[in-house]
Design a protein around this motif. Structure first.
Motif, short mmCIF file in Angstrom:
data_model
loop_
_atom_site.label_atom_id
_atom_site.label_comp_id
_atom_site.label_asym_id
_atom_site.label_seq_id
_atom_site.Cartn_x
_atom_site.Cartn_y
_atom_site.Cartn_z
N LEU A 30 0.85 -1.12 0.04
CA LEU A 30 -0.10 -0.11 0.08
C LEU A 30 0.81 1.28 -0.01
O LEU A 30 0.51 2.07 -0.86
CB LEU A 30 -1.04 0.00 1.03
N LEU A 31 2.07 1.33 0.81
CA LEU A 31 2.90 2.34 0.80
C LEU A 31 3.62 2.69 -0.70
O LEU A 31 3.73 3.74 -0.86
CB LEU A 31 3.84 2.28 1.71
N VAL A 32 3.81 1.45 -1.22
CA VAL A 32 4.63 1.62 -2.61
C VAL A 32 3.47 2.33 -3.40
O VAL A 32 3.91 3.09 -4.48
CB VAL A 32 4.90 0.15 -3.12
N LEU A 33 2.35 1.66 -3.23
CA LEU A 33 1.05 2.41 -4.29
C LEU A 33 0.93 3.77 -4.04
O LEU A 33 0.77 4.54 -4.86
CB LEU A 33 -0.16 1.65 -4.04
N LEU A 34 0.75 4.38 -2.94
CA LEU A 34 0.63 5.70 -2.64
C LEU A 34 1.71 6.36 -3.14
O LEU A 34 1.43 7.35 -3.39
CB LEU A 34 0.34 5.84 -1.09
N ARG A 35 2.96 6.01 -2.83
CA ARG A 35 4.30 6.76 -3.24
C ARG A 35 4.24 6.93 -4.70
O ARG A 35 4.39 8.07 -5.21
CB ARG A 35 5.60 6.01 -2.69
N ASN A 36 3.76 5.61 -5.77
CA ASN A 36 3.97 5.93 -6.92
C ASN A 36 2.82 6.99 -7.38
O ASN A 36 2.86 7.80 -8.24
CB ASN A 36 3.73 4.57 -7.58
N LEU A 37 1.68 7.04 -6.86
CA LEU A 37 0.35 7.79 -7.21
C LEU A 37 0.86 9.28 -7.01
O LEU A 37 0.74 10.20 -7.82
CB LEU A 37 -0.69 7.31 -6.55
N LEU A 38 1.52 9.27 -5.94
CA LEU A 38 1.83 10.76 -5.37
C LEU A 38 3.12 11.28 -6.35
O LEU A 38 3.31 12.29 -6.79
CB LEU A 38 2.22 11.00 -4.11
N ALA A 39 3.98 10.56 -6.52
CA ALA A 39 5.29 10.79 -7.51
C ALA A 39 4.83 10.97 -8.94
O ALA A 39 4.95 12.13 -9.66
CB ALA A 39 6.22 9.62 -7.62
N ASN A 40 3.79 10.34 -9.48
CA ASN A 40 2.95 10.72 -10.68
C ASN A 40 2.35 12.17 -10.92
O ASN A 40 2.61 12.90 -11.78
CB ASN A 40 1.84 9.76 -11.28
N SER A 41 1.65 12.39 -9.56
CA SER A 41 1.09 13.42 -9.40
C SER A 41 2.13 14.76 -9.55
O SER A 41 1.98 15.85 -10.24
CB SER A 41 0.15 13.72 -8.47
N PHE A 42 3.05 14.67 -8.88
CA PHE A 42 4.23 15.48 -8.56
C PHE A 42 4.77 16.01 -9.99
O PHE A 42 5.09 16.86 -10.55
CB PHE A 42 5.06 15.12 -7.47
N GLN A 43 5.43 14.69 -10.70
CA GLN A 43 5.84 14.89 -12.02
C GLN A 43 5.01 15.53 -13.17
O GLN A 43 5.66 15.85 -14.04
CB GLN A 43 6.47 13.25 -12.35
N HIS A 44 3.89 14.84 -13.16
CA HIS A 44 2.98 15.17 -14.30
C HIS A 44 1.81 16.03 -14.30
O HIS A 44 1.39 16.51 -15.26
CB HIS A 44 2.36 13.77 -14.84
N ALA A 45 1.72 16.63 -13.32
CA ALA A 45 0.58 17.44 -12.81
C ALA A 45 1.10 18.39 -11.78
O ALA A 45 0.44 18.86 -10.66
CB ALA A 45 -0.62 17.05 -12.54
N SER B 197 -15.40 0.82 -0.13
CA SER B 197 -14.53 2.13 0.38
C SER B 197 -13.58 2.31 -1.04
O SER B 197 -13.04 1.36 -1.31
CB SER B 197 -13.80 1.68 1.61
N HIS B 198 -13.44 3.64 -0.88
CA HIS B 198 -12.36 4.03 -2.19
C HIS B 198 -11.66 5.11 -1.90
O HIS B 198 -12.13 6.15 -1.30
CB HIS B 198 -13.45 4.26 -3.47
N LEU B 199 -10.38 5.02 -2.25
CA LEU B 199 -9.60 6.19 -2.17
C LEU B 199 -9.36 6.72 -3.57
O LEU B 199 -8.89 6.01 -4.58
CB LEU B 199 -8.32 5.79 -1.60
N ARG B 200 -9.70 7.90 -3.69
CA ARG B 200 -9.52 8.64 -5.10
C ARG B 200 -8.61 9.84 -4.95
O ARG B 200 -8.48 10.60 -4.12
CB ARG B 200 -10.81 9.10 -5.41
N PHE B 201 -7.73 9.85 -6.15
CA PHE B 201 -6.73 11.05 -6.28
C PHE B 201 -7.67 11.92 -7.42
O PHE B 201 -7.60 11.25 -8.52
CB PHE B 201 -5.57 10.33 -6.81
N VAL B 202 -7.92 12.94 -7.50
CA VAL B 202 -8.37 13.94 -8.13
C VAL B 202 -7.37 15.27 -8.56
O VAL B 202 -7.04 15.88 -7.68
CB VAL B 202 -9.72 14.38 -7.87
N GLU B 203 -6.82 15.36 -9.45
CA GLU B 203 -6.17 16.70 -10.10
C GLU B 203 -7.04 17.76 -10.52
O GLU B 203 -7.93 17.45 -11.19
CB GLU B 203 -5.29 16.26 -11.22
#
Length: 86
Positions: free
Chosen positions: A34-49, A64-70
């Motif tokens: 789960l930590l790897v997944l969260l790190r990857n999603l955040l890194a993508n957000s920082f790099q691409h948006a 239950s859902h965790l959503r990342f919305v740019e």
């Protein structure tokens, strides 16, 4: 903790992150995965948006859902959605 790690990896980005996650939210699963997944999603957000705000939402509709919305500009290569096969 994961958010602060990403801020240290991308100190030149002043990304706004809005957390909409209750303090009692929990997920069953392997903590390291789960930590790897969260790190990857955040890194993508920082790099691409980098200039957009990121909202992380916890929703309990139909499970239950965790959503990342740019909110804002994203990298041009993603303006029409993710590449085929992603």
């Amino acid at each position: 903790e994961v958010i602060e790690d990403q801020r240290q990896l991308f100190p030149h980005h002043r990304k706004e992150i809005i957390l909409d996650v209750p303090s009692d939210a929990s997920v069953d699963g392997d903590e390291e995965v789960l930590l790897v997944l969260l790190r990857n999603l955040l890194a993508n957000s920082f790099q691409h948006a980098a200039s957009s705000a990121l909202r992380i939402e916890w929703r309990t509709h139909s499970g239950s859902h965790l959503r990342f919305v740019e909110h804002g500009d994203v990298a041009p290569e993603w303006s029409d959605g993710p590449p085929a096969g992603s």
